[in-house]
Design an enzyme around this catalytic site. Sequence first.
Site, PDB file in Angstrom:
ATOM      1  N   THR A 167       0.881  -1.176   0.000  1.00  0.00           N
ATOM      2  CA  THR A 167       0.000   0.000   0.000  1.00  0.00           C
ATOM      3  C   THR A 167       0.913   1.219   0.000  1.00  0.00           C
ATOM      4  O   THR A 167       1.589   1.496   0.993  1.00  0.00           O
ATOM      5  CB  THR A 167      -0.902   0.031   1.245  1.00  0.00           C
ATOM      6  OG1 THR A 167      -1.653  -1.182   1.287  1.00  0.00           O
ATOM      7  CG2 THR A 167      -1.854   1.213   1.184  1.00  0.00           C
ATOM      8  N   LYS A 173      -7.295   1.571  -3.356  1.00  0.00           N
ATOM      9  CA  LYS A 173      -6.977   1.177  -1.970  1.00  0.00           C
ATOM     10  C   LYS A 173      -7.225   2.361  -1.014  1.00  0.00           C
ATOM     11  O   LYS A 173      -7.658   2.176   0.130  1.00  0.00           O
ATOM     12  CB  LYS A 173      -5.525   0.696  -1.894  1.00  0.00           C
ATOM     13  CG  LYS A 173      -5.022   0.387  -0.493  1.00  0.00           C
ATOM     14  CD  LYS A 173      -5.573  -0.889   0.103  1.00  0.00           C
ATOM     15  CE  LYS A 173      -5.059  -1.086   1.523  1.00  0.00           C
ATOM     16  NZ  LYS A 173      -5.504  -2.313   2.137  1.00  0.00           N
ATOM     17  N   LYS A 220      -0.157   5.415   8.159  1.00  0.00           N
ATOM     18  CA  LYS A 220       0.586   5.566   6.896  1.00  0.00           C
ATOM     19  C   LYS A 220      -0.399   5.653   5.738  1.00  0.00           C
ATOM     20  O   LYS A 220      -0.300   6.526   4.875  1.00  0.00           O
ATOM     21  CB  LYS A 220       1.528   4.361   6.750  1.00  0.00           C
ATOM     22  CG  LYS A 220       2.375   4.302   5.501  1.00  0.00           C
ATOM     23  CD  LYS A 220       1.875   3.350   4.440  1.00  0.00           C
ATOM     24  CE  LYS A 220       1.785   1.904   4.849  1.00  0.00           C
ATOM     25  NZ  LYS A 220       1.298   1.012   3.805  1.00  0.00           N
TER      26      LYS A 220
HETATM   27  P1  NAP Z   1       5.170  -6.396   7.827  1.00  0.00           P
HETATM   28  O1  NAP Z   1       4.737  -7.651   8.472  1.00  0.00           O
HETATM   29  O2  NAP Z   1       5.763  -5.322   8.665  1.00  0.00           O
HETATM   30  O3  NAP Z   1       6.214  -6.798   6.678  1.00  0.00           O
HETATM   31  C1  NAP Z   1       6.890  -5.848   5.917  1.00  0.00           C
HETATM   32  C2  NAP Z   1       7.853  -6.569   4.996  1.00  0.00           C
HETATM   33  O4  NAP Z   1       8.547  -5.608   4.183  1.00  0.00           O
HETATM   34  C3  NAP Z   1       8.933  -7.362   5.731  1.00  0.00           C
HETATM   35  O5  NAP Z   1       9.243  -8.503   4.966  1.00  0.00           O
HETATM   36  C4  NAP Z   1      10.105  -6.370   5.751  1.00  0.00           C
HETATM   37  O6  NAP Z   1      11.357  -6.982   5.860  1.00  0.00           O
HETATM   38  C5  NAP Z   1       9.950  -5.747   4.393  1.00  0.00           C
HETATM   39  N1  NAP Z   1      10.566  -4.413   4.307  1.00  0.00           N
HETATM   40  C6  NAP Z   1      10.091  -3.271   4.866  1.00  0.00           C
HETATM   41  N2  NAP Z   1      10.912  -2.251   4.575  1.00  0.00           N
HETATM   42  C7  NAP Z   1      11.904  -2.754   3.811  1.00  0.00           C
HETATM   43  C8  NAP Z   1      13.045  -2.183   3.191  1.00  0.00           C
HETATM   44  N3  NAP Z   1      13.301  -0.883   3.292  1.00  0.00           N
HETATM   45  N4  NAP Z   1      13.844  -3.005   2.497  1.00  0.00           N
HETATM   46  C9  NAP Z   1      13.585  -4.319   2.381  1.00  0.00           C
HETATM   47  N5  NAP Z   1      12.516  -4.922   2.949  1.00  0.00           N
HETATM   48  C10 NAP Z   1      11.698  -4.139   3.649  1.00  0.00           C
HETATM   49  O7  NAP Z   1       3.980  -5.705   6.997  1.00  0.00           O
HETATM   50  P2  NAP Z   1       2.653  -6.372   6.385  1.00  0.00           P
HETATM   51  O8  NAP Z   1       1.584  -6.364   7.411  1.00  0.00           O
HETATM   52  O9  NAP Z   1       2.996  -7.633   5.676  1.00  0.00           O
HETATM   53  O10 NAP Z   1       2.243  -5.231   5.328  1.00  0.00           O
HETATM   54  C11 NAP Z   1       2.932  -5.078   4.109  1.00  0.00           C
HETATM   55  C12 NAP Z   1       2.161  -4.089   3.219  1.00  0.00           C
HETATM   56  O11 NAP Z   1       0.831  -4.573   3.005  1.00  0.00           O
HETATM   57  C13 NAP Z   1       2.029  -2.686   3.826  1.00  0.00           C
HETATM   58  O12 NAP Z   1       2.085  -1.726   2.799  1.00  0.00           O
HETATM   59  C14 NAP Z   1       0.640  -2.730   4.452  1.00  0.00           C
HETATM   60  O13 NAP Z   1       0.058  -1.434   4.563  1.00  0.00           O
HETATM   61  C15 NAP Z   1      -0.097  -3.602   3.446  1.00  0.00           C
HETATM   62  N6  NAP Z   1      -1.275  -4.306   3.997  1.00  0.00           N
HETATM   63  C16 NAP Z   1      -1.217  -4.965   5.193  1.00  0.00           C
HETATM   64  C17 NAP Z   1      -2.339  -5.617   5.686  1.00  0.00           C
HETATM   65  C18 NAP Z   1      -2.311  -6.341   7.025  1.00  0.00           C
HETATM   66  O14 NAP Z   1      -3.392  -6.697   7.523  1.00  0.00           O
HETATM   67  N7  NAP Z   1      -1.150  -6.604   7.612  1.00  0.00           N
HETATM   68  C19 NAP Z   1      -3.522  -5.604   4.950  1.00  0.00           C
HETATM   69  C20 NAP Z   1      -3.562  -4.959   3.724  1.00  0.00           C
HETATM   70  C21 NAP Z   1      -2.426  -4.307   3.253  1.00  0.00           C
HETATM   71  P3  NAP Z   1      11.979  -7.360   7.326  1.00  0.00           P
HETATM   72  O15 NAP Z   1      11.431  -8.737   7.642  1.00  0.00           O
HETATM   73  O16 NAP Z   1      13.450  -7.358   7.124  1.00  0.00           O
HETATM   74  O17 NAP Z   1      11.509  -6.303   8.285  1.00  0.00           O
END
Ligand code: NAP
Length: 289
Positions: free
Chosen positions: A98, A173, A241
């Site tokens: 997102t 979104k 965010k």
């Molecule tokens: P998360 O669990 O915090 O995972 C984030 C991932 O991105 C991790 O693998 C992290 O690596 C990686 N990452 C972040 N910054 C990075 C960087 N600068 N360089 C390389 N890797 C990086 O987040 P999530 O919940 O999966 O969400 C991911 C996206 O989906 C976000 O944009 C969020 O808004 C969206 N989203 C989430 C949900 C939900 O319910 N969680 C629902 C819809 C949409 P590390 O393991 O090394 O930290």
Amino acid sequence: MAKVAFLGLGIMGYPMARHLKQKGGHEVTVYNRTAAKAEAWVAENGGRLAKTPREAAEGQDFVMMCVGNDNDVREVTLGKDGAFAGMGKGAVFVDHTTASADIARELYAAAKAGGFAFLDAPVSGGQAGAENGVLTVMCGGDQETFDRAAPVIGAYARMCKLLGPAGSGQLAKMVNQICIAGLVQALAEGIHFAKRAGLDVEALIETISKGAAQSWQMENRYKTMNAGKFDFGFAVDWMRKDLAICLAEARRNGAHLPVTALVDQFYSEVQKMGGGRWDTSSLIARLER
Ligand code: NAP
């Protein structure tokens, strides 16, 4: 069966990549900044591990990504070891993060200049949607790219639609998040009121969830809201965010989002209460503190 890489094995990416392998039957390569997560994924699912986004992208038909915000998207795609440096001609890059519509348009143009295709494809459905492979995917980009990518995305989606040119997936979104923000606050107020009024919340929700007040948030969050349990789900930090992206876009396109702006402020109070990682349904905790 295609050669597919997945970059970013977070709460969403980890199970999405698993569906590509197990349900899609694709040949999957994974990359994660914290290598331990990628090692765990390969130990669990098989497939190949790459040390950099560039190495992961090399030789793939499709590269999918799901990281945090605009800056993360830039870091993983651009630069010497970024994924774009490894993309082959004719390959497709799909961004499930997102992020802003601006970065989607910027990366679409960079991909075009590099001879490959780009789709912005943020998702909705949360952790459970990713685990169960039933996400909703909102896409922006070219029809031909979408037609090629949709069957691959289908491994973890139950709804996947092209909504317009580059950036349209991110704009869709934003609408999704605008709709959720006010709704969660209203649900929090309803349950808060019900408790003060001495109503049986179980019986109440059983009844009104069959009427016009029904919603995904009501069905999936009322129990935990009533119990004051928020250590799961979609984090308040992520929601802020997303709302910042919505409010910035609205300043540009002239849309009026008074309730969204107010709920964003409520979430900043939840952050101050120590709830940055709490689920977005924690708006009720602010009413009951
Ligand atoms: P998360 O669990 O915090 O995972 C984030 C991932 O991105 C991790 O693998 C992290 O690596 C990686 N990452 C972040 N910054 C990075 C960087 N600068 N360089 C390389 N890797 C990086 O987040 P999530 O919940 O999966 O969400 C991911 C996206 O989906 C976000 O944009 C969020 O808004 C969206 N989203 C989430 C949900 C939900 O319910 N969680 C629902 C819809 C949409 P590390 O393991 O090394 O930290």
